[in-house]
Motif scaffolding. Structure first.
Motif, PDB file in Angstrom:
ATOM      1  N   VAL A 149      37.436  11.243  -7.273  1.00  0.00           N
ATOM      2  CA  VAL A 149      36.762  12.518  -7.553  1.00  0.00           C
ATOM      3  C   VAL A 149      37.742  13.503  -8.189  1.00  0.00           C
ATOM      4  O   VAL A 149      37.431  14.156  -9.195  1.00  0.00           O
ATOM      5  N   ILE A 150      38.933  13.604  -7.624  1.00  0.00           N
ATOM      6  CA  ILE A 150      39.930  14.555  -8.123  1.00  0.00           C
ATOM      7  C   ILE A 150      40.355  14.206  -9.555  1.00  0.00           C
ATOM      8  O   ILE A 150      40.564  15.092 -10.389  1.00  0.00           O
ATOM      9  N   LYS A 151      40.458  12.919  -9.847  1.00  0.00           N
ATOM     10  CA  LYS A 151      40.844  12.484 -11.194  1.00  0.00           C
ATOM     11  C   LYS A 151      39.717  12.651 -12.209  1.00  0.00           C
ATOM     12  O   LYS A 151      39.938  12.535 -13.413  1.00  0.00           O
ATOM     13  N   GLY A 152      38.495  12.899 -11.731  1.00  0.00           N
ATOM     14  CA  GLY A 152      37.363  13.020 -12.634  1.00  0.00           C
ATOM     15  C   GLY A 152      36.694  11.710 -12.959  1.00  0.00           C
ATOM     16  O   GLY A 152      35.822  11.648 -13.842  1.00  0.00           O
ATOM     17  N   ASN A 153      37.059  10.639 -12.225  1.00  0.00           N
ATOM     18  CA  ASN A 153      36.431   9.336 -12.443  1.00  0.00           C
ATOM     19  C   ASN A 153      35.087   9.219 -11.735  1.00  0.00           C
ATOM     20  O   ASN A 153      34.360   8.236 -11.937  1.00  0.00           O
ATOM     21  N   ALA A 154      34.783  10.183 -10.869  1.00  0.00           N
ATOM     22  CA  ALA A 154      33.485  10.249 -10.187  1.00  0.00           C
ATOM     23  C   ALA A 154      33.071  11.713 -10.107  1.00  0.00           C
ATOM     24  O   ALA A 154      33.923  12.601 -10.001  1.00  0.00           O
ATOM     25  N   ASP A 155      31.765  11.945 -10.164  1.00  0.00           N
ATOM     26  CA  ASP A 155      31.268  13.325 -10.093  1.00  0.00           C
ATOM     27  C   ASP A 155      31.338  13.861  -8.666  1.00  0.00           C
ATOM     28  O   ASP A 155      31.653  15.040  -8.458  1.00  0.00           O
ATOM     29  N   VAL A 156      31.020  13.006  -7.705  1.00  0.00           N
ATOM     30  CA  VAL A 156      31.083  13.394  -6.297  1.00  0.00           C
ATOM     31  C   VAL A 156      31.564  12.216  -5.470  1.00  0.00           C
ATOM     32  O   VAL A 156      31.576  11.070  -5.932  1.00  0.00           O
ATOM     33  N   GLY A 157      31.958  12.503  -4.243  1.00  0.00           N
ATOM     34  CA  GLY A 157      32.296  11.461  -3.287  1.00  0.00           C
ATOM     35  C   GLY A 157      31.433  11.595  -2.054  1.00  0.00           C
ATOM     36  O   GLY A 157      31.048  12.707  -1.661  1.00  0.00           O
ATOM     37  N   PHE A 158      31.106  10.461  -1.437  1.00  0.00           N
ATOM     38  CA  PHE A 158      30.455  10.427  -0.134  1.00  0.00           C
ATOM     39  C   PHE A 158      31.542  10.146   0.903  1.00  0.00           C
ATOM     40  O   PHE A 158      32.309   9.189   0.753  1.00  0.00           O
ATOM     41  N   PHE A 159      31.598  10.954   1.963  1.00  0.00           N
ATOM     42  CA  PHE A 159      32.641  10.808   2.973  1.00  0.00           C
ATOM     43  C   PHE A 159      32.047  10.919   4.369  1.00  0.00           C
ATOM     44  O   PHE A 159      31.148  11.731   4.603  1.00  0.00           O
ATOM     45  N   LEU A 160      32.563  10.139   5.301  1.00  0.00           N
ATOM     46  CA  LEU A 160      32.317  10.409   6.708  1.00  0.00           C
ATOM     47  C   LEU A 160      32.962  11.756   7.017  1.00  0.00           C
ATOM     48  O   LEU A 160      34.110  12.011   6.647  1.00  0.00           O
ATOM     49  N   SER A 161      32.234  12.652   7.667  1.00  0.00           N
ATOM     50  CA  SER A 161      32.723  14.017   7.857  1.00  0.00           C
ATOM     51  C   SER A 161      34.088  14.055   8.533  1.00  0.00           C
ATOM     52  O   SER A 161      34.981  14.810   8.124  1.00  0.00           O
ATOM     53  N   GLU A 162      34.255  13.261   9.590  1.00  0.00           N
ATOM     54  CA  GLU A 162      35.527  13.285  10.308  1.00  0.00           C
ATOM     55  C   GLU A 162      36.684  12.925   9.391  1.00  0.00           C
ATOM     56  O   GLU A 162      37.753  13.546   9.426  1.00  0.00           O
ATOM     57  N   VAL A 163      36.467  11.911   8.555  1.00  0.00           N
ATOM     58  CA  VAL A 163      37.534  11.485   7.647  1.00  0.00           C
ATOM     59  C   VAL A 163      37.781  12.554   6.586  1.00  0.00           C
ATOM     60  O   VAL A 163      38.929  12.869   6.263  1.00  0.00           O
ATOM     61  N   TYR A 164      36.703  13.131   6.061  1.00  0.00           N
ATOM     62  CA  TYR A 164      36.875  14.169   5.035  1.00  0.00           C
ATOM     63  C   TYR A 164      37.724  15.319   5.565  1.00  0.00           C
ATOM     64  O   TYR A 164      38.680  15.758   4.916  1.00  0.00           O
ATOM     65  N   HIS A 165      37.390  15.811   6.739  1.00  0.00           N
ATOM     66  CA  HIS A 165      38.094  16.974   7.278  1.00  0.00           C
ATOM     67  C   HIS A 165      39.517  16.641   7.740  1.00  0.00           C
ATOM     68  O   HIS A 165      40.299  17.557   8.023  1.00  0.00           O
ATOM     69  N   SER A 166      39.849  15.337   7.794  1.00  0.00           N
ATOM     70  CA  SER A 166      41.207  14.937   8.161  1.00  0.00           C
ATOM     71  C   SER A 166      42.082  14.652   6.941  1.00  0.00           C
ATOM     72  O   SER A 166      43.261  14.332   7.086  1.00  0.00           O
ATOM     73  N   LEU A 167      41.506  14.773   5.739  1.00  0.00           N
ATOM     74  CA  LEU A 167      42.302  14.581   4.531  1.00  0.00           C
ATOM     75  C   LEU A 167      43.410  15.632   4.465  1.00  0.00           C
ATOM     76  O   LEU A 167      43.317  16.695   5.080  1.00  0.00           O
ATOM     77  N   SER A 168      44.439  15.357   3.707  1.00  0.00           N
ATOM     78  CA  SER A 168      45.565  16.285   3.623  1.00  0.00           C
ATOM     79  C   SER A 168      45.116  17.635   3.055  1.00  0.00           C
ATOM     80  O   SER A 168      44.114  17.727   2.332  1.00  0.00           O
ATOM     81  N   ARG A 169      45.870  18.660   3.395  1.00  0.00           N
ATOM     82  CA  ARG A 169      45.544  20.009   2.924  1.00  0.00           C
ATOM     83  C   ARG A 169      45.530  20.058   1.399  1.00  0.00           C
ATOM     84  O   ARG A 169      44.680  20.708   0.793  1.00  0.00           O
ATOM     85  N   LEU A 170      46.462  19.351   0.766  1.00  0.00           N
ATOM     86  CA  LEU A 170      46.510  19.315  -0.696  1.00  0.00           C
ATOM     87  C   LEU A 170      45.249  18.681  -1.271  1.00  0.00           C
ATOM     88  O   LEU A 170      44.656  19.196  -2.227  1.00  0.00           O
ATOM     89  N   THR A 171      44.821  17.568  -0.662  1.00  0.00           N
ATOM     90  CA  THR A 171      43.608  16.893  -1.144  1.00  0.00           C
ATOM     91  C   THR A 171      42.381  17.788  -0.979  1.00  0.00           C
ATOM     92  O   THR A 171      41.577  17.939  -1.897  1.00  0.00           O
ATOM     93  N   LEU A 172      42.249  18.402   0.194  1.00  0.00           N
ATOM     94  CA  LEU A 172      41.088  19.259   0.456  1.00  0.00           C
ATOM     95  C   LEU A 172      41.052  20.464  -0.480  1.00  0.00           C
ATOM     96  O   LEU A 172      39.960  20.927  -0.865  1.00  0.00           O
ATOM     97  N   SER A 173      42.221  20.947  -0.886  1.00  0.00           N
ATOM     98  CA  SER A 173      42.257  22.099  -1.792  1.00  0.00           C
ATOM     99  C   SER A 173      41.709  21.759  -3.174  1.00  0.00           C
ATOM    100  O   SER A 173      41.345  22.653  -3.941  1.00  0.00           O
ATOM    101  N   GLN A 174      41.626  20.454  -3.470  1.00  0.00           N
ATOM    102  CA  GLN A 174      41.148  20.013  -4.775  1.00  0.00           C
ATOM    103  C   GLN A 174      39.693  19.537  -4.731  1.00  0.00           C
ATOM    104  O   GLN A 174      39.174  19.040  -5.722  1.00  0.00           O
TER     105      GLN A 174
END
Length: 248
Positions: A149-174
């Motif tokens: 998603v960050i690279k622009g190879n996908a428009d959106v991502g589907f994530f399990l909420s727990e995993v999404y909110h545990s991503l690194s601060r840098l990743t979440l900022s993007q």
């Protein structure tokens, strides 16, 4: 007695040590030998289960429905106050700011997690998108989906909420959340086979983790702070019916 405990694929990476801690503690308290299985992908998970030597499974709800109906497993417990929710997120500086801006032909990156896909598709019904309207990019894990998603190879991502909110601060900022589900009734479940039916020591140890500091520390590592609660056969059937509703 030797038991094999298999953990679903979709736990956050930082929980890995917690599952090993749980396995060690259950062995000590139940007085049994337990081997922890952590398959690398869905194909490996299926192979392990099909070989017929998996006694306890911490399964996602989609797999649980199949394992109960087709493989004869029985639901006995679930995490307390910990529903399976999912996030649809896009690139923070990307073209999409609202869910209804997604159109047919949009690209979705996600790990191979079918219950997350089902919930995501149900959310996308509100903007008239169905499975065949989407170009799917199945990645090795959720972290890889975030990168797509960050690279622009996908428009959106589907994530399990727990995993999404545990991503690194840098990743979440993007990334930017377009929507997060709020279903509350769909959870991971603990399944057992016939071999475990007459062996209650491990299950009693699992249910008793909240009773002391050592058990609470393990639960904190797993992100299951309220512990596990028993499930009846009726509870399992009710959740299967919910999964069937998502499939319809």
């Amino acid at each position: 007695m030797k038991l094999n405990l298999l953990i679903a694929l979709d736990f956050a990476p930082e929980r890995f040590a917690g599952w090993h801690m749980l396995n060690t503690l259950l062995q000590k308290r139940a007085g049994i030998h337990m081997h922890l299985l952590t398959p690398a992908n869905h194909q490996e998970q299926t192979q392990m289960i099909d070989e017929g030597d998996v006694d306890i499974i911490y399964a996602n709800p989609f797999d649980a429905a199949h394992l109960i109906r087709e493989k004869g497993y029985r639901a006995v417990a679930r995490p307390k106050n910990k529903a399976n929710e999912m996030v649809i997120a896009t690139k923070a500086e990307g073209a999409f700011k609202q869910l209804d801006e997604l159109k047919k032909g949009c690209k979705v990156a996600m790990a191979d997690n079918r219950d997350v896909k089902l919930i995501g598709l149900r959310l996308l019904e509100a903007v008239d998108l169905a499975e065949n309207d989407i170009e799917w990019n199945i990645t090795e894990n959720y972290q890889a989906a975030a990168r797509e998603v960050i690279k622009g190879n996908a428009d959106v991502g589907f994530f399990l909420s727990e995993v999404y909110h545990s991503l690194s601060r840098l990743t979440l900022s993007q990334l930017h959340i377009l929507i997060e589900s709020d279903l509350s009734d769909i959870t991971h479940v603990v399944l057992v086979n016939e071999k475990m039916t007459g062996n209650q020591e491990a299950l009693q140890a699992l249910m008793g983790l909240t009773a002391d500091t050592e058990g609470q520390e393990v639960l904190a590592e797993l992100g299951i702070t309220a512990g596990f609660e028993p499930m009846t056969e009726e509870d399992g059937e009710f959740m299967i019916d919910l999964m069937d509703t998502l499939l319809d």
